[in-house]
Scaffold this active site. Sequence first.
Site, PDB file in Angstrom:
ATOM      1  N   TRP A  99       0.839  -1.206   0.000  1.00 12.37           N
ATOM      2  CA  TRP A  99       0.000   0.000   0.000  1.00 12.37           C
ATOM      3  C   TRP A  99       0.869   1.250   0.000  1.00 12.37           C
ATOM      4  CZ3 TRP A  99      -4.277  -1.442  -1.827  1.00 12.37           C
ATOM      5  CH2 TRP A  99      -4.872  -2.646  -1.436  1.00 12.37           C
ATOM      6  N   ASP A 166      -1.822   6.667   6.259  1.00 11.00           N
ATOM      7  CA  ASP A 166      -2.844   5.717   5.832  1.00 11.00           C
ATOM      8  C   ASP A 166      -3.081   4.788   7.019  1.00 11.00           C
ATOM      9  OD1 ASP A 166      -4.360   3.668   4.799  1.00 11.00           O
ATOM     10  OD2 ASP A 166      -2.976   3.141   3.175  1.00 11.00           O
ATOM     11  N   LYS A 190     -11.915  -2.041   6.830  1.00 12.16           N
ATOM     12  CA  LYS A 190     -11.079  -2.909   7.652  1.00 12.16           C
ATOM     13  C   LYS A 190     -11.523  -2.853   9.109  1.00 12.16           C
ATOM     14  CE  LYS A 190      -8.507  -3.664   3.977  1.00 12.16           C
ATOM     15  NZ  LYS A 190      -7.715  -2.611   3.410  1.00 12.16           N
TER      16      LYS A 190
HETATM   17  C1  PLP Z   1      -7.032  -2.151   2.078  1.00 15.38           C
HETATM   18  C2  PLP Z   1      -6.047  -1.067   2.178  1.00 15.38           C
HETATM   19  C3  PLP Z   1      -5.974  -0.037   1.236  1.00 15.38           C
HETATM   20  C4  PLP Z   1      -6.837   0.005   0.007  1.00 15.38           C
HETATM   21  O1  PLP Z   1      -8.151   0.262   0.331  1.00 15.38           O
HETATM   22  P1  PLP Z   1      -9.281   0.439  -0.791  1.00 15.38           P
HETATM   23  O2  PLP Z   1     -10.378   1.059  -0.003  1.00 15.38           O
HETATM   24  O3  PLP Z   1      -9.596  -0.923  -1.301  1.00 15.38           O
HETATM   25  O4  PLP Z   1      -8.757   1.325  -1.851  1.00 15.38           O
HETATM   26  C5  PLP Z   1      -5.046   0.955   1.432  1.00 15.38           C
HETATM   27  N1  PLP Z   1      -4.225   0.961   2.494  1.00 15.38           N
HETATM   28  C6  PLP Z   1      -4.269  -0.013   3.422  1.00 15.38           C
HETATM   29  C7  PLP Z   1      -3.345   0.042   4.589  1.00 15.38           C
HETATM   30  C8  PLP Z   1      -5.175  -1.055   3.299  1.00 15.38           C
HETATM   31  O5  PLP Z   1      -5.220  -2.036   4.222  1.00 15.38           O
END
Ligand code: PLP
Length: 355
Positions: A99, A166, A190
Amino acid sequence: MKKYNFNAGPSMLPREVIEATAAACLDFEGSGLSLMEISHRAKNFQPVVDKAVELVKELFDVPSGYSVIFLAGGASTEFCRVPYNFLEKKAAYLNTGTWAKKAMKEAKLFGEVVEVASSAESNYTYIPKNFDIPADADYLHITSNNTIFGTEMRYDLDSPVPLVADMSSDIFSRPVDVSKYNCIYAGAQKNVSMAGVNILIVKDDALGKVSRQIPTMLDYRTHVQSGSMFNTPPVVPIYCAMKNLEWVKNQGGVKAMDKRAHERADLLYSEIERNKLFRGTVKEEDRSLMNICFVMNDEYKELEADFLQYATDRGMVGIKGHRSVGGFRASCYNAQTIEGVQALIQCMKDFEAQH
Ligand SMILES: *Cc1c(COP(=O)(O)O)cnc(C)c1O
């Protein structure tokens, strides 16, 4: 058979949150209409957004001068919106996995990107430390929890430049010092809600500093100024997030979530260490409390598919590791129970006894 959900995302939510969301989809607050078929500007929907914002601020003790917004597009869209809004000349990125790399790729479209450190050479089994952060960078971007590789920065880094994080896979699992960040973003699926909404905490002063034109929908100011109501927001995911944040608060807030995360992870990592069949994949000090990755020890490698089948037959869901790591990954977000973790541990013990 009872199922234990270890999916990495979309992932487990508290049953009562799912039930409340389902009920609102059938009849929103006794209106006789579904949450899906009313205007986002309806009088009874605005309080949902207001409540969600208020809960984010309360749970994270967000200082004044920050705005909370809800946006569609998935966390991946923030990989581009972040540099669009914050990168004038140069930005620093810490490369801790898939990511982080994707975020870095987007930032390169907007200016100079300095990779301050990377653990790519070891397939991201640790979090780099003691790296230099250029003092003239507009921000340092970090991925607080690396969902795929199972490493986590469960602390707020000291940095000479503001942080952008993030936090998609560990937001609201621990107290955070928001004042160190210009922006915190998370895809909700998540640890907060169903898929479809991102939660952002943005420092108001940090906006409007770049000289480029920003398309309206990609400009964070649009959504700050309109209270996430510039266009139709994803109402059902926002409702679900609100209900889940309420659940977190009722459970004792992020401190309680932190305590539980430690309890779950301590149990599972101890078993991984004790059990002759398994071993962890990441450096101990950087182990994620959210995504617990482990593989079969080399001499038992051929049992991998058997264990997956064995655990699946006993109700474990979603424990297959990501293809970049292999083996197994047990995701233990806020909604995960000690009972679930114990059920998985029992599988590991019983399977060991057979070999
Ligand atoms: C799942 C995830 C993403 C991507 O998320 P989307 O909503 O599918 O774009 C980005 N960063 C992290 C840390 C993730 O776990």
